[in-house]
Design a protein around this motif. Structure first.
Motif, PDB file in Angstrom:
ATOM      1  N   ALA A 214       0.840  -1.198   0.000  1.00  0.00           N
ATOM      2  CA  ALA A 214       0.000   0.000   0.000  1.00  0.00           C
ATOM      3  C   ALA A 214       0.875   1.248   0.000  1.00  0.00           C
ATOM      4  CB  ALA A 214      -0.932   0.014   1.203  1.00  0.00           C
ATOM      5  N   GLU A 215       0.369   2.267  -0.661  1.00  0.00           N
ATOM      6  CA  GLU A 215       0.968   3.598  -0.568  1.00  0.00           C
ATOM      7  C   GLU A 215       0.519   4.219   0.746  1.00  0.00           C
ATOM      8  OE1 GLU A 215       0.255   7.999  -2.550  1.00  0.00           O
ATOM      9  OE2 GLU A 215      -0.108   6.213  -3.783  1.00  0.00           O
ATOM     10  N   ARG A 217       0.049   7.682   2.354  1.00  0.00           N
ATOM     11  CA  ARG A 217      -0.008   9.118   2.076  1.00  0.00           C
ATOM     12  C   ARG A 217       0.053   9.881   3.392  1.00  0.00           C
ATOM     13  NH1 ARG A 217      -4.642   9.416  -2.712  1.00  0.00           N
ATOM     14  NH2 ARG A 217      -3.477   8.119  -4.212  1.00  0.00           N
ATOM     15  N   GLN A 230      -3.036   8.010   5.192  1.00  0.00           N
ATOM     16  CA  GLN A 230      -3.952   7.193   4.393  1.00  0.00           C
ATOM     17  C   GLN A 230      -3.208   6.005   3.792  1.00  0.00           C
ATOM     18  OE1 GLN A 230      -5.337  10.715   1.910  1.00  0.00           O
ATOM     19  NE2 GLN A 230      -7.260   9.589   2.138  1.00  0.00           N
ATOM     20  N   ILE A 232      -3.389   3.329   0.756  1.00  0.00           N
ATOM     21  CA  ILE A 232      -4.012   3.088  -0.540  1.00  0.00           C
ATOM     22  C   ILE A 232      -3.402   1.830  -1.154  1.00  0.00           C
ATOM     23  CG2 ILE A 232      -4.624   4.075  -2.766  1.00  0.00           C
ATOM     24  CD1 ILE A 232      -5.514   5.779  -0.360  1.00  0.00           C
ATOM     25  N   THR A 286      -6.797  -1.616   4.553  1.00  0.00           N
ATOM     26  CA  THR A 286      -6.645  -2.101   3.178  1.00  0.00           C
ATOM     27  C   THR A 286      -7.508  -3.319   2.860  1.00  0.00           C
ATOM     28  OG1 THR A 286      -4.829  -3.574   3.787  1.00  0.00           O
ATOM     29  CG2 THR A 286      -4.245  -1.309   3.118  1.00  0.00           C
TER      30      THR A 286
END
Length: 301
Positions: A214-215, A217, A230, A232, A286
């Motif tokens: 996951a990214e 943020r 966050q 993502i 996620t």
């Protein structure tokens, strides 16, 4: 067959794994090493490769009946106050027995004692990953003030952090490089300095052959400080997935969280691999089946 969780019921991740494994139909017990030798008994016979644990409450486990161990956390043995010489001997003896338990019996450790020892040598970890052909940041580990100043001069931005870990990453400023201050700090301890990599934080969990990424943020330099970060879900390129598996193997990790920095140019830069990462928040955000992958890894024949 039994599975041990190396940790205690006060840790949310240890409690979660105990409940997940119990739900999967296996017997689970905590091995809280703080309770040895005062409340836990360990016996080991090296000539016949056999031994047993007696846990608090009197529950006995033969070591040959332990299928696998999930390493959440490890604490030093607790020795009641004794005269100094006796205290040292008792602590050394208890520690030796615990280390023997962590290495002698060929059960599946997720992760192993050897993997944890390797993790403590983070400069060596970086070197090993670089030998795999994986990009890492320009890095200097040093307590030499002149080399630190020269290194920081050639980097557009530099960050610093402890060599072993234990606190968050910070940017290097003129304040940190003031000669008197720098000399005082580096006489006490070496420090890790790295080029700052502009881009995006990526975390990838590797569990056996499963990879989830996951990214992250966040506006914080160290995303661990940001409760509003966050997550993502992303699909890693095939090459990076292969690198994830190669890194895990090279660092002897059955499972790990690998932190990357994704440059605006699309290149992935390795930062660190953690042998006992937190994952509950990541999984909740996620919806990746991290818990199930861990259960599968611990139950595999």
């Amino acid at each position: 067959m039994n599975i041990l969780v190396l940790g205690n019921s006060f840790d949310a991740h240890a409690l979660h794994m105990r409940d997940a494994l119990t739900k999967a139909g296996t017997a689970v017990n905590y091995l809280d090493t703080r309770l040895f030798p005062t409340q836990i008994q360990i016996s080991w016979q090296p000539d016949i490769q056999a031994g047993c644990l007696v846990l608090p409450g009197g529950h006995q486990l033969n070591l040959q009946d332990i299928k696998s161990v999930f390493w959440r956390n490890f604490s030093a043995p607790y020795i009641p106050n004794l005269p100094e010489g006796q205290q040292t001997i008792a602590f050394s003896d208890a520690t030796s027995v615990l280390r023997t338990l962590l290495q002698a019996k060929p059960v599946r450790w997720v992760n192993s004692w050897q993997a944890y020892q390797f993790h403590k040598e983070k400069p060596l970890q970086l070197s090993q990953v670089k030998l795999l052909g994986v990009e890492i940041p320009a890095t200097l580990i040093s307590n030499n003030p002149q080399q630190v100043i020269e290194f920081c001069k050639i980097q557009p931005k530099t960050i610093f952090k402890p060599v072993y870990g234990g606190t968050h990453t910070q940017f290097v400023s003129d304040f940190h490089l003031e000669p008197h201050r720098l000399n005082l700090v580096l006489r006490l301890s070496p420090v890790t300095f790295q080029e700052y990599i502009p881009g995006t934080n990526i975390r990838s969990y590797v569990i056996g052959e499963d990879i989830y990424a996951a990214e992250i943020r966040s506006n914080s330099l160290d995303f661990r400080e940001d409760e509003k970060a966050q997550l993502i879900p992303v699909e890693l390129p095939d090459l990076v997935q292969q690198q994830c598996l190669a890194i895990s193997k090279a660092l002897m990790l059955e499972w790990t969280a690998i932190d990357w920095r994704l440059k605006p140019t699309g290149e992935y830069v390795f930062l660190e691999a953690n042998p006992s990462p937190m994952f509950l928040h990541f999984e909740q955000q996620t919806k990746f089946p991290i818990t199930q992958s861990l259960v599968n890894l611990l139950l595999v024949n």
